[in-house]
Scaffold this motif. Structure first.
Motif, PDB file in Angstrom:
ATOM      1  N   ASN A 191       0.819  -1.216   0.000  1.00 53.93           N
ATOM      2  CA  ASN A 191       0.000   0.000   0.000  1.00 53.93           C
ATOM      3  C   ASN A 191       0.852   1.266   0.000  1.00 53.93           C
ATOM      4  OD1 ASN A 191      -2.663   1.217   0.046  1.00 53.93           O
ATOM      5  ND2 ASN A 191      -2.238   1.831   2.156  1.00 53.93           N
ATOM      6  N   ALA A 287     -11.256   0.354  -8.821  1.00 51.10           N
ATOM      7  CA  ALA A 287     -10.544   1.635  -8.803  1.00 51.10           C
ATOM      8  C   ALA A 287     -10.838   2.472 -10.046  1.00 51.10           C
ATOM      9  CB  ALA A 287      -9.035   1.396  -8.702  1.00 51.10           C
ATOM     10  N   PRO A 431      -2.103   2.280  -5.132  1.00 56.64           N
ATOM     11  CA  PRO A 431      -2.981   1.371  -4.396  1.00 56.64           C
ATOM     12  C   PRO A 431      -4.380   1.321  -4.980  1.00 56.64           C
ATOM     13  CG  PRO A 431      -2.709   3.422  -3.186  1.00 56.64           C
ATOM     14  CD  PRO A 431      -1.758   3.482  -4.344  1.00 56.64           C
ATOM     15  N   GLY A 433      -6.802  -0.425  -2.903  1.00 56.99           N
ATOM     16  CA  GLY A 433      -7.621  -0.774  -1.756  1.00 56.99           C
ATOM     17  C   GLY A 433      -7.216  -2.102  -1.137  1.00 56.99           C
ATOM     18  N   PHE A 434      -8.152  -2.686  -0.354  1.00 55.30           N
ATOM     19  CA  PHE A 434      -7.871  -3.872   0.444  1.00 55.30           C
ATOM     20  C   PHE A 434      -8.990  -4.890   0.275  1.00 55.30           C
ATOM     21  CE2 PHE A 434      -5.779  -0.253   2.232  1.00 55.30           C
ATOM     22  CZ  PHE A 434      -4.581  -0.711   2.754  1.00 55.30           C
ATOM     23  N   PRO A 440      -3.623  -5.571   0.894  1.00 54.37           N
ATOM     24  CA  PRO A 440      -3.687  -4.589  -0.188  1.00 54.37           C
ATOM     25  C   PRO A 440      -3.312  -5.161  -1.553  1.00 54.37           C
ATOM     26  CG  PRO A 440      -1.658  -4.294   1.060  1.00 54.37           C
ATOM     27  CD  PRO A 440      -2.411  -5.429   1.717  1.00 54.37           C
ATOM     28  N   THR A 466      -8.582   9.578  -3.657  1.00 54.18           N
ATOM     29  CA  THR A 466      -8.717   8.371  -2.842  1.00 54.18           C
ATOM     30  C   THR A 466      -8.140   8.618  -1.455  1.00 54.18           C
ATOM     31  OG1 THR A 466      -6.566   7.418  -3.423  1.00 54.18           O
ATOM     32  CG2 THR A 466      -8.389   6.959  -4.922  1.00 54.18           C
ATOM     33  N   TRP A 468      -6.701   5.650   0.207  1.00 54.24           N
ATOM     34  CA  TRP A 468      -6.070   4.375   0.529  1.00 54.24           C
ATOM     35  C   TRP A 468      -4.692   4.544   1.164  1.00 54.24           C
ATOM     36  CZ3 TRP A 468      -8.095   3.597  -4.886  1.00 54.24           C
ATOM     37  CH2 TRP A 468      -9.387   3.054  -4.841  1.00 54.24           C
ATOM     38  N   LYS A 471      -4.287   4.726   5.052  1.00 50.48           N
ATOM     39  CA  LYS A 471      -4.448   3.574   5.934  1.00 50.48           C
ATOM     40  C   LYS A 471      -3.090   3.016   6.317  1.00 50.48           C
ATOM     41  CE  LYS A 471      -6.804  -0.845   6.538  1.00 50.48           C
ATOM     42  NZ  LYS A 471      -7.817  -1.796   6.030  1.00 50.48           N
TER      43      LYS A 471
END
Length: 475
Positions: A191, A287, A431, A433-434, A440, A466, A468, A471
């Motif tokens: 990530n 995405a 990234p 996301g997860f 990730p 975004t 992301w 995080k």
């Protein structure tokens, strides 16, 4: 500032805090050394760490220089650890191999010299696979680098140590290199941001294979696009010692660029050619609306090219280059016994290559490049996933199967990164996301040949739309 506040700052913000004297270089070094002491034993991202007293003494010199009105550059006092495939004067460079376990270079690689000149303090190295081969950062010298988001998983590679160090906030900025996704796969797994520049952007000392086939490049990684772009600007620029070095130019991306009407092609799984672990393709596809929100027009397309041909050409060139680079070690039985099986396979395959096979692979590579140019007649950017799997068990050397399809080589599971490498295109790994397990993954934003700045500008806009990168792992 508290230590967590210091190590939580982006590299750009940390540089500003130092130059505005809101924090000292000594305080920065103390904060990072404390975090490394707490978390590096489990993450194992940073290796060959230098003596703390020496590092603090260097930071104190940086403070004295600032007090007298002198700054070396934007990286003044920032700690950095260099990937353990890149030589740094006075610091052990093992290449993750027992053959180089005690090797201490007597000079800096070009990129390292530039980073030092900009004010950075080199604190050690970041871990990598043996000889950088494979996208799992384990080796018999330093062990395995773990993923900060799940310490039972791999951090990827070959810039796995760099990516994990960024994600765990053990470093504010990091360098890496990329032949087969080594700046992209670990960026997706951790990530963070990775940027594969166009060949020749970041010069390197001349090695015999570079004139023949430049597949590998040096580049930056960061917790933000701005950080990665700032390091890239420091790394890049012409150097006459590199015969393929590109002219120096302003590569700083413009923020807030209007992307209304920009045309983007989603290549996905290349029309079913590539297998993906369940959930990866769906996560990356999710995405795409981000690009639409910033004004881009996204459509799905499939290259009208035999992608198996690209893979065959790639493996020919890869094996041939590896065999020639490591022939001396292979010919010595004592040294050969210390080389991992995957590398032996690569060397032996390369030793069997004929000049005709290498020439044909080069022709197919050129044909692929020409086809990519036709794609850019219709699109401004191409988008692909950065990895075909989520971070996998750190004790597994490489995935043997994806979605029921057997992986016939140690690197087949990374095939999604081959197209941009073979075409020499600039790529930002961002990234996406997860998954529901908190792991990730990410996408590749691919630009036209030598359009490095344009790729970074789209990456900036994508990042701004975004959250992301906000995080952090719970170590």
């Amino acid at each position: 500032m508290q230590d967590d506040e210091i190590t939580g700052l982006s590299a750009i913000a940390l540089s500003a805090a130092i130059h505005e004297k809101r924090i000292s270089c000594t305080g920065v070094m103390q904060a990072y050394l404390a975090r490394i002491e707490s978390f590096n034993p489990t993450v194992n991202a940073i290796v060959s760490l230098r003596d703390a007293d020496e590092l603090l003494a260097e930071a104190a010199v940086c403070d004295a220089e600032l007090a007298s009105g002198k700054s070396r550059g934007w990286m003044h006092g920032l700690p950095i650890a260099i990937k353990d495939l890149c030589e740094v004067k006075g610091i052990r460079c093992t290449y993750g191999s027992p053959l180089f376990a005690d090797f201490v270079p007597d000079k800096d690689e070009v990129m390292v010299a530039r980073v030092r000149a900009a004010g950075a303090i080199v604190i050690g190295k970041t871990n990598t696979p043996e000889q950088g081969l494979g996208s799992q950062s384990y080796n018999p010298v330093h062990g395995t680098t773990k993923n900060p988001y799940d310490l039972s998983k791999t951090a990827g590679g070959s810039s796995g140590g760099a990516a994990a160090a960024l994600a765990a906030h053990l470093l504010p900025i990091a360098d890496g290199s990329d032949m087969m996704g080594s700046l992209r796969n670990p960026a997706a797994f951790n990530n963070v941001v990775g940027f594969r520049p166009s060949p020749g952007r970041v010069p390197t000392a001349l090695k015999p294979e570079l004139f023949v086939s430049r597949l590998s490049v040096l580049g930056p990684m960061g917790r933000t696009v701005r950080d990665a772009a700032a390091l890239f600007a420091t790394q890049a620029g012409h150097d006459p010692r590199d015969p393929m070095s590109l002219p120096t130019e302003d590569l700083t991306p413009r923020e807030g660029r209007d992307f209304s009407g920009a045309r983007i092609a989603w290549l996905g799984d290349l029309g079913g050619y590539l297998p993906f672990e369940p959930g990866v393709l769906e996560l990356c596809r999710s995405a795409l609306p981000v690009f639409e929100r910033i004004g881009c027009k996204v459509e799905e397309t499939v290259p009208e090219f035999d992608m198996a041909d690209v893979w065959r050409a790639w493996t020919t060139l890869r094996s041939w280059l590896t065999a020639n680079a490591m022939r001396d070690a292979y010919d010595d039985p004592a040294k050969r016994a210390q080389v991992k099986p995957d590398i032996i396979w690569e060397i032996e395959r390369g030793l069997d290559m004929t000049a005709r096979e290498v020439h044909f692979a080069s022709k197919r590579r050129s044909a692929w490049y020409q086809h990519v140019l036709t794609l850019f007649e219709r699109y401004d950017y191409l988008i692909l996933p950065s990895a075909q799997v989520f971070p996998f068990d750190a004790t597994t050397h490489w995935p043997k199967e994806i979605a029921g399809r057997r992986m016939d080589t140690y690197h087949r599971w990374m095939e999604v990164v081959i197209g941009p490498s073979m075409a020499g295109l600039p790529v930002a790994a961002m990234p996406a996301g997860f998954n529901d397990r908190g792991l990730p993954n990410g996408i590749q934003i691919i630009g036209r040949p030598q359009a490095d700045k344009a790729v970074l500008e789209l990456a900036l806009a994508y990042e701004a739309a975004t959250d992301w990168l906000d995080k952090r792992p719970k170590l």
